[in-house]
Design a protein around this motif. Sequence first.
Motif, PDB file in Angstrom:
ATOM      1  N   CYS A  51       7.922  47.601 -32.054  1.00 43.83           N
ATOM      2  CA  CYS A  51       7.997  46.617 -30.981  1.00 43.83           C
ATOM      3  C   CYS A  51       6.627  46.126 -30.530  1.00 43.83           C
ATOM      4  CB  CYS A  51       8.755  47.215 -29.807  1.00 43.83           C
ATOM      5  SG  CYS A  51       7.947  48.668 -29.120  1.00 43.83           S
ATOM      6  N   ASN A 107       4.019  48.578 -29.412  1.00 47.82           N
ATOM      7  CA  ASN A 107       3.199  49.153 -30.475  1.00 47.82           C
ATOM      8  C   ASN A 107       2.038  48.234 -30.839  1.00 47.82           C
ATOM      9  OD1 ASN A 107       4.370  51.643 -30.767  1.00 47.82           O
ATOM     10  ND2 ASN A 107       5.022  51.344 -32.885  1.00 47.82           N
ATOM     11  N   THR A 120       3.775  53.850 -35.773  1.00 51.54           N
ATOM     12  CA  THR A 120       5.137  53.857 -36.319  1.00 51.54           C
ATOM     13  C   THR A 120       6.238  53.615 -35.297  1.00 51.54           C
ATOM     14  OG1 THR A 120       5.266  56.220 -35.894  1.00 51.54           O
ATOM     15  CG2 THR A 120       4.418  55.529 -38.054  1.00 51.54           C
ATOM     16  N   CYS A 121       7.431  53.326 -35.833  1.00 50.69           N
ATOM     17  CA  CYS A 121       8.630  53.075 -35.034  1.00 50.69           C
ATOM     18  C   CYS A 121       9.767  53.972 -35.520  1.00 50.69           C
ATOM     19  CB  CYS A 121       9.030  51.609 -35.181  1.00 50.69           C
ATOM     20  SG  CYS A 121      10.588  51.210 -34.376  1.00 50.69           S
ATOM     21  N   HIS A 122      10.522  54.528 -34.575  1.00 48.20           N
ATOM     22  CA  HIS A 122      11.575  55.503 -34.895  1.00 48.20           C
ATOM     23  C   HIS A 122      12.968  54.935 -34.615  1.00 48.20           C
ATOM     24  CE1 HIS A 122      12.682  59.632 -35.717  1.00 48.20           C
ATOM     25  NE2 HIS A 122      13.271  59.806 -34.561  1.00 48.20           N
ATOM     26  N   ILE A 123      13.046  53.666 -34.247  1.00 47.92           N
ATOM     27  CA  ILE A 123      14.274  53.148 -33.641  1.00 47.92           C
ATOM     28  C   ILE A 123      15.479  53.204 -34.576  1.00 47.92           C
ATOM     29  CG2 ILE A 123      14.023  50.630 -34.116  1.00 47.92           C
ATOM     30  CD1 ILE A 123      14.805  51.931 -30.663  1.00 47.92           C
ATOM     31  N   CYS A 165       6.034  56.224 -32.411  1.00 46.98           N
ATOM     32  CA  CYS A 165       7.264  56.935 -32.059  1.00 46.98           C
ATOM     33  C   CYS A 165       7.742  57.921 -33.119  1.00 46.98           C
ATOM     34  CB  CYS A 165       8.350  55.924 -31.695  1.00 46.98           C
ATOM     35  SG  CYS A 165       7.994  55.112 -30.111  1.00 46.98           S
ATOM     36  N   ARG A 170       9.225  57.898 -25.960  1.00 43.01           N
ATOM     37  CA  ARG A 170       8.272  57.313 -25.005  1.00 43.01           C
ATOM     38  C   ARG A 170       8.242  58.072 -23.690  1.00 43.01           C
ATOM     39  NH1 ARG A 170       4.500  53.147 -26.578  1.00 43.01           N
ATOM     40  NH2 ARG A 170       5.249  52.758 -28.665  1.00 43.01           N
ATOM     41  N   GLN A 202       9.422  49.097 -21.851  1.00 40.55           N
ATOM     42  CA  GLN A 202      10.712  49.372 -22.498  1.00 40.55           C
ATOM     43  C   GLN A 202      11.846  48.895 -21.596  1.00 40.55           C
ATOM     44  OE1 GLN A 202       8.412  52.135 -23.209  1.00 40.55           O
ATOM     45  NE2 GLN A 202       8.242  51.229 -25.235  1.00 40.55           N
TER      46      GLN A 202
HETATM   47 FE1  F3S Z   1       8.974  50.569 -29.947  1.00 49.30          FE
HETATM   48 FE2  F3S Z   1      10.100  51.567 -32.098  1.00 49.30          FE
HETATM   49 FE3  F3S Z   1       9.044  53.159 -30.336  1.00 49.30          FE
HETATM   50  S1  F3S Z   1      10.868  49.919 -30.922  1.00 49.30           S
HETATM   51  S2  F3S Z   1       9.277  52.126 -28.397  1.00 49.30           S
HETATM   52  S3  F3S Z   1       7.968  51.647 -31.565  1.00 49.30           S
HETATM   53  S4  F3S Z   1      10.870  53.550 -31.480  1.00 49.30           S
END
Ligand code: F3S
Length: 440
Positions: A16, A19, A51-54, A86, A170, A201
């Motif tokens: 997002c 990040n 990184t992103c964990h979504i 994340c 977060r 967020q």
């Molecule tokens: Fe953003 Fe992905 Fe973390 S959407 S808040 S980077 S899990």
Amino acid sequence: MSGPQAKKLFVKTYGCQMNVYDSERMAEALGAEGYVPTDVIEDADMVLLNTCHIREKASEKLYSDLGRLKPLKAEKPGLKIGVAGCVAQAEGAEILRRMPLVDLVVGPQAYHRLPEMLRLPGQSVDTDFPAEDKFDHLPARKGRRGPTAFLTVQEGCDKFCAFCVVPYTRGAEVSRPAARLLAEARDLVSRGVREITLLGQNVNAWHGESPAGGVWGLGHLVRELAAIPGLDRIRYTTSHPNDMAEDLISAHAEVPQLMPYLHLPVQSGSDRILKAMNRKHTAAHYLDLVARIRAARPDMLLTSDFIVGFPGETDADFEATMALIRAVHYGAAFSFKYSARPGTPAAEKPPVAAEIADSRLQALQALILDQQHAAQAAMVGREVQVLYEKPGRLPGQMVGKSQHLMAVFVQDPTGQVGDLVRARVSASAPNSLAADRIPD
Ligand code: F3S
Ligand code: SAH
Ligand code: SF4
């Protein structure tokens, strides 16, 4: 300074906008340690993956990218590899076990400690939620900037939607104090920024300490920001329907700098699924909210996020989502197939068959695309304001965003990045508009 000895930093950002903001701040923190940015990964002395964990796919991307770094690390043993963001928070030391080439793992609330971590021998992990505020420990921002900037005002989430990892990666909701935000905004404006997007967020849950020691809501903060000379445009993202206070809605009617664009994710139009998702509102509540927002600002463009194939979603539930979309008329939306995330309540439930989720996603995306085309086409003939962000591909062409965050191409040979101009839309394409400059 960037002499021939300067170490080079390559940063890759997933996920997002927060990040994106964090990557900037990490690069600045490492800049104070002598690192200068590079776009060429082979030249890097340090590679940082934010990184992103979504969803599962986002998360797995980290491991495929790390796999591809193996030859570079073999060639350059001094190369530092860091994992932030994340996935770092969610998986911590597991990343080092799976990928021994990684030197450091740092979570989203601990990255002000990156410079110290770099000095430690061997591998290190820091996924604390420290008591201190990372923003107090980051270096002051320097230099001229482009016309648009992000500013994190709020972080974390206490909502615990049943599908979502964000409250775990977060942490709890924290609002930064207003005085700091106003100072950061003034500083950005003094460096050439004309448009600020406030990030959180749950950005509209922001309730920061006011300079006098009370508490403000986001509507109040927006009004104070609007008083900064030279700050021409204010946006904020991402909002939760349950935190849309009256004062924020009325700011849309009263503050000309607040842009008529709102990302207001609803996820589903079925009350049964909204309940199972723990969204704590109904479809009717959302539609009523949309009506109140449009009453305050009739030209408001709304966008949303949708999840299809949430566990237990029936054809009727999906139809309710389609009906909600038809009722709202969105300008655009992000839509996702539900992805079961470890540790979230929904991950325990039996999934919807993949083919069914796929066909729902296709139908939903087709409907959204129709609405997006209609919203773009409706702009033809209208006057828009465009903030130039960069030159276009054609000679004499500039590209920027309209009030509604639509990309606009303007033929303007004397135009400069950072100009805010009036233009009349001459044509629309699915993802952009063409416009003619209206002389001042
Ligand atoms: Fe953003 Fe992905 Fe973390 S959407 S808040 S980077 S899990
Ligand atoms: N805080 C924001 C968005 C957070 S994540 C909000 O409350 O709306 C961005 C989007 O990713 C979400 O809006 C949701 O549509 C999607 N998302 C989150 N978790 C997901 C999951 N497990 N599977 C599929 N999509 C997901
Ligand atoms: Fe995730 Fe829900 Fe929080 Fe948004 S409100 S970050 S979707 S838990």
